[in-house]
Write a protein that holds these residues in place. Structure first.
Motif, short mmCIF file in Angstrom:
data_model
loop_
_atom_site.label_atom_id
_atom_site.label_comp_id
_atom_site.label_asym_id
_atom_site.label_seq_id
_atom_site.Cartn_x
_atom_site.Cartn_y
_atom_site.Cartn_z
N ARG A 90 0.94 -1.10 0.07
CA ARG A 90 0.07 -0.07 0.11
C ARG A 90 0.89 1.46 -0.02
O ARG A 90 2.09 1.00 0.32
N THR A 91 0.31 2.37 -0.14
CA THR A 91 1.08 3.67 -0.20
C THR A 91 0.46 4.88 0.92
O THR A 91 -0.75 4.82 0.76
N ALA A 92 1.45 5.50 1.31
CA ALA A 92 1.19 6.69 1.99
C ALA A 92 2.05 7.69 1.62
O ALA A 92 3.28 7.62 1.80
N VAL A 130 -1.98 16.39 8.04
CA VAL A 130 -1.42 15.97 9.26
C VAL A 130 -0.49 17.27 9.56
O VAL A 130 0.13 17.33 10.89
N GLY A 131 -0.22 18.22 8.94
CA GLY A 131 0.49 19.35 9.35
C GLY A 131 2.05 19.27 8.78
O GLY A 131 2.29 19.01 7.91
N ALA A 382 3.16 17.13 13.73
CA ALA A 382 2.84 16.54 12.46
C ALA A 382 3.60 15.02 12.12
O ALA A 382 2.81 14.17 11.37
N ALA A 383 4.51 14.71 12.60
CA ALA A 383 5.40 13.69 12.29
C ALA A 383 4.75 12.36 13.30
O ALA A 383 4.41 11.45 12.61
N GLU A 384 3.93 12.77 14.37
CA GLU A 384 3.22 11.82 15.08
C GLU A 384 1.94 11.48 14.21
O GLU A 384 1.46 10.22 14.10
N ARG A 388 0.99 7.58 12.55
CA ARG A 388 -0.19 7.06 12.70
C ARG A 388 -0.85 6.86 11.49
O ARG A 388 -1.52 5.85 11.35
N LEU A 389 -1.10 7.57 10.44
CA LEU A 389 -1.51 7.40 9.45
C LEU A 389 -0.88 6.37 8.53
O LEU A 389 -1.69 5.60 7.91
#
Length: 403
Positions: A90-92, A130-131, A382-384, A388-389
């Motif tokens: 999958r891709t993010a 996410v920022g 944003a990193a967190e 999570r995403l």
């Protein structure tokens, strides 16, 4: 990668692999830098990237888990789609501006919500704001700052790649020399990029190795490496310039009254740290600016005719940029207006020093710039949120916040 390890309760089962794609702006030291990250399990350099895309084979013949996710953090989003198809993953995608390949990407972590309204409704569920990842940079403890707390410090950031270092190092030294004569109380520091060493910087300050020193009116400077303490440049009849070798240099940058920097990621980092800056785009040597993207960049690299084409392309490009008032510093791009000054053209140290002296004489202007940068960068975390995403995209267990 730190947040991925933190968010997953059984992160020992997680393997993080990093593959670098070729980039005309790369310094060449990215692979070794990534290998130093304790959270990363393995790294492949850019030279073997296309071999992987076409054949599915890595240089070290990596094995792959049956389930995984390809995470995109920069470059061409198509590469992430291609790699995911190759692996059956999958891709993010982290998208600062425009999400692309909407049919084939599973989830997008967006830097801001301004661009999401333009996306068709059927894809909206794929988008999550996410920022700004750059807003999450932290001040890491490092070497002791060599200045008294009340001393004003000017940071000089000449770049990390040869095309920027050739003009950037002698111009930075010339700026320090001129400023010192007007403001002898100032201290100067160069945060050395992780892919550069003080010895490499010294070659760009040496007229015998860098013809651009004469073009930029660079002063006579010698590298001094003491047995105890940080290395520094000693300018003849001028100031010392400390070379800060700890990385990341966030604590140092936040300590600076103002930084003088080239274009690029430095401007995003300084913006996220709310550090006032003056951004330089010197054009004295049109034949050394060869970092354009796409077809123009390829033409500049051609043998025999590349130098001549580079001069023509750069002359036309600079005229176009000046006519269209194109912005290069990331804070100005984010704000869609000039938040930090950009100086483009045949820049002299005197011109830069006049601009800096005006800021030093009017600290309220520096504070206004600093506050505007704070307002641009958005909330931290944003990193967190993106980590999570990523885990959600993979249906990977995530730590319960209640515990």
């Amino acid at each position: 990668v730190q947040q991925l390890r933190t968010e997953a309760p059984d992160h020992g089962q997680m393997r993080i692999s990093v593959m670098l794609s070729p980039c005309p702006h790369a310094s060449g030291g990215e692979t070794e830098s990534l290998k130093s990250y304790p959270e990363v399990d393995r790294v492949q350099g850019p030279a073997d990237f296309f071999r992987f895309l076409f054949t599915g084979k890595t240089a070290d013949d990596w094995d792959w888990h049956c389930q995984g996710v390809v995470v995109f953090l920069g470059g061409d989003q198509l590469y992430a789609v291609w790699a995911a198809k190759r692996l059956g993953y999958r891709t993010a995608v982290y998208a600062e501006w425009e999400p692309r390949w909407l049919n084939w990407v599973d989830r997008f972590g967006m830097m801001q919500g301004d661009t999401t309204a333009k996306i068709p409704a059927k894809y909206q569920s794929k988008l999550t704001v996410v920022g700004d990842l750059m807003a999450d940079v932290e001040s890491a403890a490092g070497a002791e700052l060599p200045f008294a707390p009340e001393t004003p410090v000017i940071g000089l950031m000449p770049g990390s790649k040869p095309d920027k270092l050739r003009p950037g190092v002698p111009l930075s030294l010339a700026i320090a020399h001129h400023l010192h004569s007007q403001h002898p109380h100032l201290q100067f520091v160069i945060p050395v990029a992780p892919t550069v060493t003080p010895a490499i910087l010294a070659t760009y300050a040496d007229p015998d190795h860098n013809a651009t020193v004469a073009v930029m009116d660079g002063p006579d400077a010698q590298l001094v490496t003491p047995d105890d303490g940080l290395p520094y440049f000693q300018i003849k009849d001028g100031p010392t310039i400390t070379l800060w070798t700890d990385f990341p240099a966030h604590s140092l940058l936040k300590r600076c009254t103002l930084c003088v920097t080239t274009v690029g990621a430095n401007t995003a980092q300084l913006g996220s740290l709310a550090v006032p800056m003056v951004v330089l785009l010197p054009t004295q040597q049109l034949d050394v600016m060869r970092t354009w993207d796409g077809l123009w960049g390829l033409l500049c690299q051609l043998p025999l005719v590349g130098t001549a084409l580079t001069k023509i392309i750069n002359t036309v490009a600079i005229q176009y940029i000046q006519r269209r008032q194109k912005r290069f510093a990331w804070p100005n791009i984010w704000a869609k207006k000039e938040v930090v000054p950009e100086l483009l053209g045949r820049i002299t140290a005197t011109e830069v020093c006049d601009r800096i002296s005006n800021y030093l004489d009017h600290p309220d202007q520096l504070e206004t710039m600093r506050q505007t940068l704070r307002n641009l960068r958005g909330p931290s975390g944003a990193a967190e949120r993106f980590a999570r995403l990523i885990l959600e995209t993979l249906n990977y267990p995530i730590k319960d916040r209640a515990h």
